[in-house]
Every structure is written in C-alpha cells, then in structure tokens.
Design a protein around this motif. Structure first.
Motif, mmCIF file in Angstrom:
data_model
loop_
_atom_site.group_PDB
_atom_site.id
_atom_site.type_symbol
_atom_site.label_atom_id
_atom_site.label_comp_id
_atom_site.label_asym_id
_atom_site.label_seq_id
_atom_site.Cartn_x
_atom_site.Cartn_y
_atom_site.Cartn_z
ATOM 1 N N PHE A 102 0.489 -1.183 0.220
ATOM 2 C CA PHE A 102 -0.067 0.026 -0.272
ATOM 3 C C PHE A 102 1.315 1.305 0.312
ATOM 4 N N LYS A 103 0.396 2.293 -0.414
ATOM 5 C CA LYS A 103 0.543 3.936 -0.610
ATOM 6 C C LYS A 103 -0.226 4.635 -0.902
ATOM 7 N N ARG A 104 -0.165 5.522 0.907
ATOM 8 C CA ARG A 104 -0.521 6.724 0.441
ATOM 9 C C ARG A 104 -0.064 7.754 0.502
ATOM 10 N N VAL A 105 -0.392 9.196 0.133
ATOM 11 C CA VAL A 105 0.298 10.479 -0.293
ATOM 12 C C VAL A 105 -0.482 11.314 -0.082
ATOM 13 N N ILE A 106 -0.420 11.897 0.596
ATOM 14 C CA ILE A 106 -0.955 13.112 1.752
ATOM 15 C C ILE A 106 -0.219 14.811 1.326
ATOM 16 N N THR A 107 -1.361 15.718 1.118
ATOM 17 C CA THR A 107 -0.016 16.341 0.966
ATOM 18 C C THR A 107 -1.232 17.685 2.510
ATOM 19 N N VAL A 108 0.106 18.021 3.131
ATOM 20 C CA VAL A 108 0.550 18.847 4.628
ATOM 21 C C VAL A 108 0.348 20.417 4.132
ATOM 22 N N PRO A 109 0.043 21.532 5.065
ATOM 23 C CA PRO A 109 0.472 22.721 4.768
ATOM 24 C C PRO A 109 1.760 22.726 4.307
ATOM 25 N N GLU A 110 1.553 24.041 4.189
ATOM 26 C CA GLU A 110 3.277 24.805 3.397
ATOM 27 C C GLU A 110 4.175 25.012 4.601
ATOM 28 N N ASP A 111 3.488 25.062 5.582
ATOM 29 C CA ASP A 111 4.561 25.740 7.193
ATOM 30 C C ASP A 111 5.092 24.431 7.829
ATOM 31 N N VAL A 112 4.697 23.238 7.712
ATOM 32 C CA VAL A 112 5.023 22.585 7.914
ATOM 33 C C VAL A 112 6.473 22.548 7.840
ATOM 34 N N ASP A 113 7.147 21.917 9.414
ATOM 35 C CA ASP A 113 8.653 21.610 9.061
ATOM 36 C C ASP A 113 9.130 20.220 8.623
ATOM 37 N N PRO A 114 9.952 20.441 7.667
ATOM 38 C CA PRO A 114 10.311 19.094 7.662
ATOM 39 C C PRO A 114 11.655 18.507 8.440
ATOM 40 N N ASP A 115 11.934 18.813 8.785
ATOM 41 C CA ASP A 115 13.212 18.622 10.050
ATOM 42 C C ASP A 115 12.544 18.790 11.057
ATOM 43 N N ARG A 116 11.113 18.175 11.295
ATOM 44 C CA ARG A 116 10.803 18.385 12.723
ATOM 45 C C ARG A 116 10.025 17.426 13.295
ATOM 46 N N VAL A 117 9.958 16.429 12.065
ATOM 47 C CA VAL A 117 8.472 14.731 12.216
ATOM 48 C C VAL A 117 8.480 14.465 12.991
ATOM 49 N N ASN A 118 7.827 13.495 13.900
ATOM 50 C CA ASN A 118 8.161 12.292 14.478
ATOM 51 C C ASN A 118 7.196 11.445 14.310
ATOM 52 N N ALA A 119 7.686 9.941 14.057
ATOM 53 C CA ALA A 119 6.663 8.781 13.941
ATOM 54 C C ALA A 119 6.580 7.497 14.915
ATOM 55 N N ALA A 120 5.458 7.147 15.628
ATOM 56 C CA ALA A 120 5.333 6.302 16.604
ATOM 57 C C ALA A 120 4.109 5.476 16.243
ATOM 58 N N TYR A 121 4.509 4.014 15.808
ATOM 59 C CA TYR A 121 3.351 2.679 15.661
ATOM 60 C C TYR A 121 3.155 2.010 17.084
ATOM 61 N N ARG A 122 1.803 1.966 17.207
ATOM 62 C CA ARG A 122 1.061 1.915 18.475
ATOM 63 C C ARG A 122 0.359 1.054 18.536
ATOM 64 N N ASP A 123 -0.523 -0.177 19.091
ATOM 65 C CA ASP A 123 -1.718 -0.276 19.218
ATOM 66 C C ASP A 123 -2.407 -0.875 17.693
ATOM 67 N N GLY A 124 -1.423 -0.415 16.719
ATOM 68 C CA GLY A 124 -1.765 -1.311 15.356
ATOM 69 C C GLY A 124 -2.714 0.871 14.829
ATOM 70 N N VAL A 125 -2.362 2.050 15.551
ATOM 71 C CA VAL A 125 -1.742 3.223 14.693
ATOM 72 C C VAL A 125 -0.592 3.521 14.576
ATOM 73 N N LEU A 126 0.077 4.370 13.742
ATOM 74 C CA LEU A 126 1.068 4.902 12.982
ATOM 75 C C LEU A 126 0.505 6.670 13.517
ATOM 76 N N HIS A 127 1.259 7.582 14.509
ATOM 77 C CA HIS A 127 0.939 8.295 15.066
ATOM 78 C C HIS A 127 1.964 9.382 13.912
ATOM 79 N N ILE A 128 1.711 10.107 13.074
ATOM 80 C CA ILE A 128 2.655 10.539 12.453
ATOM 81 C C ILE A 128 2.893 12.499 13.029
ATOM 82 N N THR A 129 3.498 13.282 13.948
ATOM 83 C CA THR A 129 3.335 13.902 14.329
ATOM 84 C C THR A 129 4.573 15.099 13.126
ATOM 85 N N ILE A 130 3.733 16.272 12.695
ATOM 86 C CA ILE A 130 4.165 17.052 12.433
ATOM 87 C C ILE A 130 4.734 18.738 12.324
#
Length: 144
Positions: A102-130
């Motif tokens: 699978f592959k999903r591509v999502i457009t995020v707002p222009e003011d996000v910081d590509p150097d401050r991205v965190n991803a954590a997978y827990r209980d079947g949910v991937l939580h990405i914070t930008i």
C-alpha cells in the motif's frame, strides 16, 4: 393499437431509466479531488493545531520496521506491506481484510517543518506528528 405502441415505448424508457439509475447509484469511486475510494487502505485521520499537524494511520497487524514514511515538498508518503495471514494454498471463502503493498500520499500545509517529524506505531495506529515552522507561528506583539 396506437395505445399499445406508446405503452411499449414508455416501458422501454422506464426500463432504461432504471438501468441508468442502477449504473450510477453503484458508483463507489471518489466524489471529489481530495476524496478516496471506499475501502482505501489504510484509513487516515488528519488534524492540525497552530503548533503541529497530526496524522493517524490505522494499520493494524504491521511490523513498524517495514513502514516507509517520508516528507518531501509538502507531500507525506506512508508506504508498506501487510502480509497475508492465510497459509499458502488455503481455499478462501471470503476476504475482507486487505493484504499486500500500500501507499498513501497526503498533502500537508506549507508551513510544516520537514526537520521536525516524529512517527510512532502503537496498538495498530501509526501517529505522525509534524511541527509547524517556528518563524511562521503567529506571535503576539506588545503595544507600548
């Protein structure tokens, strides 16, 4: 006899109208430019605050080490593969759970910081914070 021919003509139009209704009512494709087809995997929720964008990817049964998460030019990409839980050669009577790549591509707002991205997978949910860029954050200006 003219009545019978007219009745047949209207019956044919009515049959054609029912067929057209059935054809277009079964359409389950996306209804807009940002819509996705029903059953798209994995399901995604996106929320935002003034400080960050949160993306929740609901993908149970994955090995988090196999997930590929990237952010490039305001496009967040989440890709991976869910292996089949069925033994090789098993006869399948019904298959409702997605397996495969699978592959999903999502457009995020222009003011996000590509150097401050965190991803954590827990209980079947991937939580990405930008995080959003600090220099673009609203700031209070004190009036003197």
């Amino acid at each position: 006899m003219a009545y019978l021919a007219t009745s047949d003509l209207f019956d044919q139009f009515e049959r054609m109208r029912r067929e057209m209704d059935a054809l277009f009512s079964d359409w389950s494709g996306p209804r807009g430019i940002r819509a996705v087809a029903a059953g798209t995997y994995p399901a995604i929720n996106i929320g935002a605050t003034p400080k960050q964008v949160d993306v929740y990817v609901f993908a149970a049964g994955l090995d988090p080490k196999t997930l590929d998460v990237s952010l490039e030019q305001n496009l967040l990409t989440v890709a991976g593969e869910r292996a089949s839980a069925l033994p090789e050669g098993a006869q399948i009577y019904r298959r409702e759970r997605f397996d495969g790549k699978f592959k999903r591509v999502i457009t995020v707002p222009e003011d996000v910081d590509p150097d401050r991205v965190n991803a954590a997978y827990r209980d079947g949910v991937l939580h990405i914070t930008i995080a959003r860029k600090e220099e673009l954050q609203p700031r209070r200006i004190e009036v003197q």
